[in-house]
Structure formats: C-alpha cells, structure tokens
Design a protein around this motif. Structure first.
Motif, mmCIF file in Angstrom:
data_model
loop_
_atom_site.group_PDB
_atom_site.id
_atom_site.type_symbol
_atom_site.label_atom_id
_atom_site.label_comp_id
_atom_site.label_asym_id
_atom_site.label_seq_id
_atom_site.Cartn_x
_atom_site.Cartn_y
_atom_site.Cartn_z
ATOM 1 N N CYS A 124 0.837 -1.207 0.000
ATOM 2 C CA CYS A 124 0.000 0.000 0.000
ATOM 3 C C CYS A 124 0.870 1.255 0.000
ATOM 4 O O CYS A 124 2.026 1.230 0.448
ATOM 5 C CB CYS A 124 -0.919 -0.005 1.217
ATOM 6 N N ALA A 125 0.306 2.346 -0.466
ATOM 7 C CA ALA A 125 1.071 3.592 -0.598
ATOM 8 C C ALA A 125 1.526 4.135 0.750
ATOM 9 O O ALA A 125 2.515 4.876 0.812
ATOM 10 C CB ALA A 125 0.235 4.635 -1.332
ATOM 11 N N ASP A 126 0.843 3.794 1.836
ATOM 12 C CA ASP A 126 1.224 4.309 3.156
ATOM 13 C C ASP A 126 2.256 3.426 3.859
ATOM 14 O O ASP A 126 2.635 3.686 5.002
ATOM 15 C CB ASP A 126 -0.015 4.469 4.049
ATOM 16 N N ALA A 127 2.731 2.384 3.201
ATOM 17 C CA ALA A 127 3.731 1.485 3.799
ATOM 18 C C ALA A 127 5.110 2.133 3.758
ATOM 19 O O ALA A 127 5.329 3.150 3.094
ATOM 20 C CB ALA A 127 3.755 0.159 3.048
ATOM 21 N N ASP A 128 6.051 1.519 4.480
ATOM 22 C CA ASP A 128 7.458 1.887 4.340
ATOM 23 C C ASP A 128 7.928 1.263 3.026
ATOM 24 O O ASP A 128 8.274 0.085 2.976
ATOM 25 C CB ASP A 128 8.261 1.349 5.529
#
Length: 498
Positions: free
Chosen positions: A281-285
């Motif tokens: 996901c885009a909010d992951a590291d």
C-alpha cells in the motif's frame, strides 16, 4: 541485459574441481544399514546445476528394498511407540546437536547438488535444527483428557496414540528443511517413517540418516529410499502397514497422491504449490517493503513455494517501489553457490530454465515490459538472470501459474477491495503478504487474504513453533506448531467402569 550487466550479475565461478571429491557417498538407508549400488539395483547420475557435471550416483530401491523398508518400519513401530516421550525427545535433541556440528559439510553437499549459495544452505541446516528441538519438547505435551461421565462408576479417557508407519515424500528445493520437518514430527509422535527425498538433491537426506543413527535412533525407525517417484510413491502408499502419507511438492502430484491415499482410507498431509500475492500500500514503508520482497523473491533462485511471486503495488507508490526494488535486484550476484560473493545460484533443473524462458515470452507477447533480466545466462549450468516484469496483465501465465524461479511480476492497484479480489482469484492458498502503516488496512488484508499463512509488514513464515500449510489447492494440514502432530496421531476414547 547489456554485457556489463551480465558480467556483474554472473560473478566469479566457484571452482568445483575439489568439491566433487568432497561430495557425500549416496545410499539407501534401511533398517539401520546404508546400502549402495549393486545386487541388480539401478542408479542415476546426480548433477551439479552450477556446472552440469556429474558429482555422484544414487542407487534406486528395488521392490524388495521398498518392502524391507516398510517391514523394518512396522517392526520398529511396535517398540518405538512405547518409548517414553522424554526419551524420544532426547534422541531428537541429539540429532539437532549433530546437525549443527556437521552443518558446514551438509551445507556444502546441498550447494553442490541443489545449487543455492553456501550461506543459504548453511542457514537452512542450522535454522531447521530447531524443528528437531521443538518437536523434542512438544512431544512431551501430547496430552489426553478426562471427560466427566454421565453415570457413576464410569471413567472416560481420551487418548492420543501414534498412527503407525509413515510414508513421506520431500522435494528438491529445501532438501534438509522438508525432510527434518517430517522426520521430527513422525518420530516425536511415536511413529516410524519411510521417506523418499528428491533424487536430484539426495545428500542432505543421507546426512540426516547418518546423524539420526549416530544420535541413537533404533534401527528401522527411519528408512530412506530412492527411485522413480511415481513407482515408489504408489508402492509405499499401497503397503498395508503404511497408515499416514506426508507429501510436499506440486499440486498435480499432490492431487494424485491424495486420490490414492483417500481410496485406501489413509490419512494425508499435503503441502503443495503456491503463487503468493504481496500487496504494497502507498502508506507502507516503501523502501523496506521493496528490500524485503527482493530478498525473499530471489532467495534460492525463486524456487520457494512461499516466494512473493505476484507483487501488487498501489499506483501512487509504484515509482518509488520500483526504484528501490530494481536497485536491489540489479545488485544480485549470480554464480556458483560455492563462490563467496554469490547471492543467487542456478536453477536446480535444466527444465526450469526452459520454463522461465516460456513464461517471459508469454508475458512479452501480452505487452508486459521486462525491466531487467529476462534471459538465460551464457555460461555452463542452469542459470537464468534475475528478472522483473511490469505492466503485466492478470491473464499472463506468470500471474496464473506458479513460476518457481527468479522472475518477479509487479503490477498496480488502486483500491483494497479490488486488489484482494485479484489476489484471491487463483486456486492457490499457501502464503500471502501485506505492507501498510494503517491498522485498519492491516486488518482488512490479514482477514481478507485467503491463505493458510499471512504476514504483514515482515517475513513471518517457517518458524518451528508456527504452523506451515495452505488451503484450497495448496494443501491439507500443517507442519510446525502444535498442529504438527495432528496428522500423526489417532484419537481413542476409552470408557471403562470401575
């Protein structure tokens, strides 16, 4: 791949001249005896996949050998089932100690016949010694229970008893790992076992037979046979004394063995293929996710059933992910596993190289883009370049058939519900991964991914104390964790008056 990239990827050869001399003497192991070629036994060549050279010959069991192995296991079971769990555990612990002591030589043999880098082979032996230790402890906790009776003067006991002789079949990609899991579970439960490993990578299983013998395991409790897989498996499964089947391998073969064992009312544990989705996901590291996925995807040249083979990246993070992912992949050094700077070895079979070529060609024909690799390396042995493919449709063979090789497929998604539908669209259900910093999304992924094992934001598979197994076409049952003994035990109710 340019010539400069090719030279960087290939690395230095490992120099296998002396290594062949050090390769293990191969044999059957039946009723405490190591049996080589002779007495009319056929044999086959064992090949070093890094060079294509023959490094040994493996004897095949005759029908009489197979029958003797089953008879020995059946006779040994009568005594082994009564050995206290504490004593069974002591033998398992000693076997683990010997495995660690002998790890360098065992690992060298694995690298020679399977191909993986020596560091990976050494890690396999050392880490998997824990399976023997864990089962040594857990077998002491195979408990029954007392059920309150409905009338006075009656006592109701539920007991767990070893099922009997086990026929086990293990694959070539992790020859030590897969064998010790089955051996430790069977012996810990009080069963005896006849095991057939992969003929291409036999040294690890022969080494296991030697160390269990040296650990004090009574003759007949462990027997090792080799031969034509279909012939050996059918003969052992049909043997009257065999009551349990344990198989790790392909879905197609697993279904055949399941049908045969089911027709004979014999219990089976099956750990079959996978095509593991990884959702980023885009909010992951993003850097951490790309680094971990690159390492795990190309471990053992991608010949791993839980390898992250379908990578879905949220569109907003795609470019960031690819920058790091491609940087890590291009840094892989391909070569002979005995060379100290090698980080990815050859494929184990020549046929795997042909399959990689066909998968890439199909993807390109469907308008996919090869970002790096995509070709056979021009050198002796079975080498295929680490490959990354993007812009790939879900209908491509790479996205529907387990690749089992060094090809990573990366595609994009826009919404969680959408990507879960795509991730769950195949019949496989072994492992799945997700990466996100949102607790809500993490829960959606862990609950929505249809797999026997799901890991979020890290690599959480394979520890001795955790179950390892799949659902749907990826298998029945689990190895590891407290579930490990379930397939090796019968449940008996004893209701008695007093």
């Amino acid at each position: 791949m340019s010539e400069a990239e090719r030279l960087n990827a290939v690395g230095a050869p490992g120099g296998t001249g002396k290594a062949v001399e050090d390769y293990a003497e191969l044999a059957l192991f039946i009723n405490g005896r190591f049996i080589g070629s002779g007495e009319g036994r056929k044999s086959q060549e064992v090949v070093n996949p890094a060079t294509g050279e023959t490094i040994g010959r493996l004897p095949h069991a005759t029908v009489a050998d197979l029958d003797e192995a089953v008879r020995a296991a059946s006779a040994a079971f009568a005594d082994w089932r009564r050995v206290p769990a504490v004593e069974r555990g002591q033998i398992l612990r000693r076997a683990a100690e010997l495995a660690r002591e002998r790890a360098p030589s065992i690992a060298r043999g694995i690298t020679l016949d399977q191909g993986k880098p020596l560091a990976e082979a050494l890690g396999e032996v050392n880490a998997c010694s824990e399976h023997a230790v864990w089962h040594a402890e857990e077998c002491k906790r195979i408990y029954g229970r007392l059920v309150p009776a409905r009338q006075a003067g009656v006592r109701q006991l539920v007991e767990r008893e070893p099922i009997g002789v086990v026929a086990a079949f293990t694959p070539w990609n992790f020859p030590f790992n897969q064998a010790i899991r089955k051996i430790a579970a069977a012996l810990g439960a009080g069963c005896t076992i006849v095991i057939k490993g992969a003929e291409e990578t036999p040294s690890a299983l022969v080494a296991l037979a030697r160390l269990f013998q040296d650990a004090g395991l009574p003759d007949g409790c462990l027997n090792v046979v080799w031969g034509v897989p279909a012939e050996v498996s059918e003969h052992l499964i049909r043997a009257d004394a065999v009551r349990k089947i344990s198989f790790t391998g392909s879905v197609a073969v697993g279904k055949q063995l399941a049908a045969l064992s089911g027709s004979l009312m014999k219990r089976a544990t099956l750990e079959l293929g996978g095509h593991s989705p990884a959702i980023v996901c885009a909010d992951a590291d993003i850097d951490a996710a790309a680094t971990l996925l690159a390492a795990q995807k190309f471990r053992n040249a991608g010949q791993v059933c839980i390898s992250p083979s379908r990578i879905y990246v949220e569109r907003a993070a795609h470019d960031r992910f690819m920058d790091t992912f491609l940087d890590r992949v291009r840094g892989i050094r391909v070569g002979d596993g005995l060379a100290p700077d090698t980080t990815m070895g050859p494929l184990t079979h020549a046929r795997r190289v042909r399959q990689m070529t066909e998968l890439v060609e199909d993807a390109v024909n469907r308008q996919a883009r090869v970002e790096c690799g995509g070709e056979v390396l021009d050198r002796p042995g079975y080498f295929f370049a680490p490959t990354v493919v993007t812009n790939i449709p879900d209908s491509a063979y790479l996205m529907t058939l387990e690749p089992f090789g060094p090809i990573a497929s990366v595609t994009t998604f826009t919404a969680t519900e959408e990507v879960l539908t795509r991730a769950n669209s195949l019949a496989y259900g072994l492992a799945a991964m997700g990466f996100t910093s949102s607790p809500k999304t993490s829960q959606a992924l862990s609950q929505g991914l249809q797999a026997g094992m799901v890991s979020i934001n890290h690599w959480g598979f394979g520890a001795a104390e955790t179950p390892f197994g799949g659902i749907r076409d990826s298998g029945w049952g689990s190895e590891g964790g407290i579930e490990s003994f379930d397939g090796y035990l019968n449940t008996k109710l004893v209701s008695e008056t007093y």
